[in-house]
Design a protein around this motif. Structure first.
Motif, short mmCIF file in Angstrom:
data_model
loop_
_atom_site.label_atom_id
_atom_site.label_comp_id
_atom_site.label_asym_id
_atom_site.label_seq_id
_atom_site.Cartn_x
_atom_site.Cartn_y
_atom_site.Cartn_z
N LEU A 1 0.82 -1.21 0.00
CA LEU A 1 0.00 0.00 0.00
C LEU A 1 0.86 1.26 0.00
CD1 LEU A 1 -2.74 -1.08 2.58
CD2 LEU A 1 -2.94 -1.03 0.08
N VAL A 2 1.92 1.26 0.79
CA VAL A 2 2.76 2.45 0.86
C VAL A 2 3.76 2.52 -0.28
CG1 VAL A 2 2.48 2.83 3.33
CG2 VAL A 2 4.28 1.31 2.53
N SER A 3 3.81 1.48 -1.11
CA SER A 3 4.64 1.54 -2.32
C SER A 3 3.91 2.24 -3.46
CB SER A 3 5.05 0.13 -2.75
OG SER A 3 3.95 -0.58 -3.33
N LEU A 4 2.61 2.45 -3.32
CA LEU A 4 1.85 3.14 -4.35
C LEU A 4 2.27 4.60 -4.43
CD1 LEU A 4 -1.66 1.62 -3.53
CD2 LEU A 4 -0.19 1.02 -5.48
N ASP A 5 2.32 5.12 -5.62
CA ASP A 5 2.87 6.46 -5.85
C ASP A 5 2.17 7.52 -5.01
OD1 ASP A 5 4.55 8.32 -7.20
OD2 ASP A 5 2.84 8.91 -8.44
N GLY A 6 2.94 8.26 -4.23
CA GLY A 6 2.42 9.38 -3.47
C GLY A 6 1.81 9.04 -2.14
N VAL A 7 1.58 7.75 -1.87
CA VAL A 7 0.89 7.39 -0.63
C VAL A 7 1.76 7.67 0.59
CG1 VAL A 7 -0.04 5.45 0.71
CG2 VAL A 7 -0.68 5.75 -1.69
N GLY A 8 3.00 7.23 0.57
CA GLY A 8 3.87 7.44 1.71
C GLY A 8 4.01 8.90 2.09
N SER A 9 4.27 9.74 1.10
CA SER A 9 4.47 11.17 1.38
C SER A 9 3.17 11.83 1.82
CB SER A 9 5.03 11.88 0.15
OG SER A 9 4.16 11.73 -0.96
N ALA A 10 2.04 11.43 1.24
CA ALA A 10 0.76 12.02 1.64
C ALA A 10 0.43 11.72 3.09
CB ALA A 10 -0.36 11.49 0.73
N TYR A 11 0.68 10.49 3.51
CA TYR A 11 0.36 10.13 4.89
C TYR A 11 1.37 10.69 5.87
CZ TYR A 11 -3.72 7.48 3.71
OH TYR A 11 -4.99 7.15 3.30
N ALA A 12 2.61 10.84 5.45
CA ALA A 12 3.59 11.48 6.34
C ALA A 12 3.19 12.92 6.61
CB ALA A 12 4.98 11.40 5.72
N ALA A 13 2.76 13.63 5.55
CA ALA A 13 2.35 15.03 5.73
C ALA A 13 1.10 15.13 6.60
CB ALA A 13 2.10 15.66 4.36
N THR A 14 0.15 14.23 6.38
CA THR A 14 -1.07 14.25 7.19
C THR A 14 -0.77 13.95 8.65
OG1 THR A 14 -2.46 13.64 5.31
CG2 THR A 14 -3.35 13.21 7.49
N ARG A 15 0.07 12.96 8.89
CA ARG A 15 0.42 12.63 10.27
C ARG A 15 1.15 13.79 10.94
NH1 ARG A 15 1.04 7.99 13.70
NH2 ARG A 15 1.37 8.93 15.74
N ASP A 16 2.02 14.48 10.20
CA ASP A 16 2.70 15.64 10.77
C ASP A 16 1.70 16.71 11.20
OD1 ASP A 16 5.19 14.52 10.43
OD2 ASP A 16 5.68 15.66 8.62
N GLY A 17 0.66 16.92 10.38
CA GLY A 17 -0.35 17.91 10.72
C GLY A 17 -1.15 17.51 11.95
N ILE A 18 -1.51 16.23 12.03
CA ILE A 18 -2.24 15.75 13.21
C ILE A 18 -1.37 15.86 14.46
CG2 ILE A 18 -3.24 13.69 14.28
CD1 ILE A 18 -4.15 12.85 11.44
N ASP A 19 -0.12 15.43 14.33
CA ASP A 19 0.77 15.50 15.48
C ASP A 19 0.98 16.93 15.95
OD1 ASP A 19 1.03 12.77 15.49
OD2 ASP A 19 3.03 12.74 14.59
N ALA A 20 1.08 17.86 14.99
CA ALA A 20 1.26 19.26 15.37
C ALA A 20 0.06 19.77 16.13
CB ALA A 20 1.50 20.11 14.12
N LEU A 21 -1.15 19.42 15.67
CA LEU A 21 -2.35 19.83 16.39
C LEU A 21 -2.37 19.27 17.81
CD1 LEU A 21 -5.30 20.96 16.54
CD2 LEU A 21 -6.03 18.72 15.66
N LEU A 22 -2.13 17.98 17.94
CA LEU A 22 -2.20 17.35 19.25
C LEU A 22 -1.06 17.79 20.15
CD1 LEU A 22 -3.28 13.76 18.17
CD2 LEU A 22 -4.73 15.67 18.88
N ARG A 23 0.12 18.00 19.57
CA ARG A 23 1.26 18.45 20.36
C ARG A 23 1.06 19.88 20.83
NH1 ARG A 23 4.78 17.43 16.87
NH2 ARG A 23 4.93 19.48 15.92
N ASP A 24 0.65 20.75 19.92
CA ASP A 24 0.47 22.15 20.27
C ASP A 24 -0.59 22.30 21.36
OD1 ASP A 24 2.36 22.73 18.43
OD2 ASP A 24 0.99 23.50 16.91
N ARG A 25 -1.71 21.61 21.19
CA ARG A 25 -2.75 21.70 22.19
C ARG A 25 -2.37 20.93 23.44
NH1 ARG A 25 -6.14 25.94 21.10
NH2 ARG A 25 -6.35 26.08 18.85
N GLY A 26 -1.43 19.98 23.29
CA GLY A 26 -0.99 19.24 24.45
C GLY A 26 -0.23 20.09 25.45
N LEU A 27 0.23 21.26 24.99
CA LEU A 27 0.86 22.17 25.93
C LEU A 27 -0.16 22.68 26.94
CD1 LEU A 27 3.08 24.19 23.44
CD2 LEU A 27 3.79 22.37 24.98
N ARG A 28 -1.44 22.64 26.54
CA ARG A 28 -2.52 22.91 27.48
C ARG A 28 -3.20 21.58 27.78
NH1 ARG A 28 -5.54 27.36 23.77
NH2 ARG A 28 -3.66 28.32 22.91
#
Length: 239
Positions: free
Chosen positions: A9-36
């Motif tokens: 699944l992650v060998s399909l073109d663009g999948v790995g990079s798309a999910y890495a970017a999405t996970r970074d965005g989710i982590d940033a939201l949870l990390r930033d709000r995790g300061l509170r």
């Protein structure tokens, strides 16, 4: 990892990079709000928003305000009832996914299906597909949890293993994977709202997943990465 059944699944073109970017965005939201400190009310609000969005995708006409105040129509009530039990099932997903799928259906459909059909696949072929999906969840994998969640959602929605409520079950299972596999342990993003925001794409890509072979799976995965990003935007943490 050798013999990883999901590695392709992650060998399909663009999948790995798309999910890495999405996970970074989710982590940033949870990390930033995790300061509170986040509260159980944040989780409850996310689950309610998700139940409403899932119900609308299933045909509900109730607004979020109606669901909040009175429970909404029957479909919305089914979705809210499911969301109330969802997080308690997370520990069991890693060891007993078939039992979890059955429980999701039993909770969602209790008001509409005879007791002897609750949690039961509609036929032997559906039961075999459920077992296959459970085997995938039990197998070790290095594939990102977001990809696993997208696969679980699409499989349950397109196979439609139960006699009713398959959409509600599929979207609940997707959220459950995100919780159980550590993407969003407090269930603060709203993937169901992401799918509702992209409803036309959601429905067309599910059809593609069902009928389009490898290309359909590829398109669904790329779509789902966008939907998860939209689900993060719908989090109560965004205000």
């Amino acid at each position: 990892m050798r013999n990883d059944p999901l590695a392709w699944l992650v060998s399909l073109d663009g999948v790995g990079s798309a999910y890495a970017a999405t996970r970074d965005g989710i982590d940033a939201l949870l990390r930033d709000r995790g300061l509170r400190r986040t509260s159980p009310q944040d989780t409850a609000e996310s689950l309610l928003r998700g139940a409403h969005a899932s119900a609308v995708l299933e045909g509900s006409a109730s607004s979020l305000a109606e669901v909040t105040q009175s429970g909404g129509d029957e479909i919305a009530q089914d979705a809210v009832r499911l969301s109330a039990e969802l997080l308690g099932l997370a520990p069991r997903l890693a060891t007993s996914p078939l039992q979890v799928f059955a429980r999701l259906h039993a909770v969602a459909a209790v008001s509409a299906v005879p007791p002897d059909r609750l949690g039961r696949p509609r036929d032997p072929d559906a039961a075999a597909r459920l077992r296959g999906l459970a085997d995938v969840l039990l197998a070790p994998t290095e594939v990102p949890a977001l990809v696993v969640a997208a696969l679980v959602h699409a499989e349950l929605r397109t196979v439609a293993p139960f006699g009713s409520h398959n959409g509600l079950v599929a979207r609940a299972a997707e959220r459950l994977v995100l919780v159980a596999r550590g993407v969003d342990e407090k269930s603060l993003i709203v993937p169901e709202a992401g799918h509702l925001t992209l409803r036309a794409e959601y429905e067309s890509n599910l059809r593609g997943y069902r009928d389009g072979g490898r290309a359909g799976v590829h398109a669904w995965l790329l779509y789902a990465a966008q939907a998860y990003a939209a689900g993060a935007e719908a989090s109560p943490l965004r205000g």
